[in-house]
Design an enzyme around this catalytic site. Structure first.
Site, PDB file in Angstrom:
ATOM      1  CD  GLU A 166      -3.121  -0.671   2.229  1.00  0.00           C
ATOM      2  OE1 GLU A 166      -2.871   0.175   3.112  1.00  0.00           O
ATOM      3  OE2 GLU A 166      -4.147  -1.365   2.234  1.00  0.00           O
ATOM      4  CG  ASP A 179      -3.057   9.358   7.323  1.00  0.00           C
ATOM      5  OD1 ASP A 179      -3.544   8.209   7.326  1.00  0.00           O
ATOM      6  OD2 ASP A 179      -2.805   9.986   6.284  1.00  0.00           O
TER       7      ASP A 179
END
Length: 285
Positions: A53, A64
């Protein structure tokens, strides 16, 4: 081999080898540097990654945690955006036509490029799947169709709070695999409740008939093993990036990239060795 075929083939290889789960590392494209990204991807494959990824740096990454945010900031500071990420994937494909690459990012850069133009550019670069964090599946039928038409898998997130109706909706449009976020909050936060993950995966599999990967909160071999007993893939990012970040900070400026890559390869290999020892708890006897 087409892009979506690469994802299916990767999971098939895992199953044929008798392994419990695929290993999917997450890195931010352009971190520790654009020049290091492709060598780093190859190093992760050598360490045992089944898929990779690749995060597309974005200035407002709402999902995040601080480790991944810092990685994105370092990449952006070095001029890495969506077009550069696609160039890096194309560079990777020159030497690896087998390992699937999935882009993970946010809608804004794709909208600026244009959805159809992006789908075509992703396919041309050799991208296998795209996971857009802030595109809800109820609103992206057209984009998912564009990706599928280009041979690129539309991949979606599921969370502990996902309703059965949402799971069912994602099951209809997702391709490649589905990414279950095992914790509430941002990447790198919290601790795992494996029993809760197992219960949620059982519900997900009623409606999703492609592999289910699990990420968030997996920080070492032990937590990776616990998840691998239930999931089709283990996704690990924050701890990997943190390992590179710490190692690079201790190295001299001219050795930072090499030190970070070596540390990433060594650390990920320990995770792969741990996963190879796992037997799937829900596997037939």
């Amino acid at each position: 081999m087409t892009t979506t075929d690469r994802i299916a083939a990767a999971f098939a290889r895992v199953s044929e080898a008798g392994r419990a789960a695929a290993l999917i590392p997450y890195i931010a494209a352009g971190d520790p540097s654009p020049q290091a990204t492709v060598p780093l991807m190859h190093a992760l494959v050598r360490a045992g990654a089944d898929l990779v990824e690749l995060g597309v740096p974005f200035s407002d990454p709402m999902a995040d945690g601080p480790v991944v945010q810092r990685a994105a900031e370092r990449a952006i500071a070095q001029g890495v955006g969506l077009r550069r990420v696609l160039e890096l994937v194309a560079d990777f494909r020159r030497d690896d036509s087998v390992t699937p690459v999935v882009l993970m990012g946010y809608a804004n850069p794709i909208e600026r490029m244009g959805q159809r133009a992006f789908a075509q550019a992703a396919q041309a670069a050799g991208v296998d799947g795209v996971l857009v964090v802030d595109y809800p599946p109820e609103e992206v039928d057209e984009f998912a169709a564009m990706l599928a038409e280009a041979g690129v898998a539309p991949i979606f997130l599921l969370a502990p709070t996902s309703t059965e109706a949402r799971i069912e909706a994602i099951g209809r449009v997702a391709r490649g695999y589905v990414y279950y976020v095992s914790l509430k909050g941002v990447t790198g936060a919290g601790s795992l409740d494996t029993d809760d993950v197992a219960r949620k995966l059982a519900l997900i599999r009623r409606h999703v008939h492609i592999p289910v990967g699990v990420g968030f909160g997996i920080r070492d071999a032990a937590s990776a093993q616990r998840i691998a007993a239930h999931a089709d893939a283990v996704v690990i990012g924050s701890k990997l990036i943190e390992t590179m970040e710490q190692t690079g900070a201790q190295a001299g400026a001219d050795q930072k990239n090499e030190a970070a890559i070596a540390a990433a390869q060594q650390w990920l290999h320990t995770i792969r060795l741990a996963l190879d020892d796992v037997k799937r708890e829900n596997a037939p006897a």
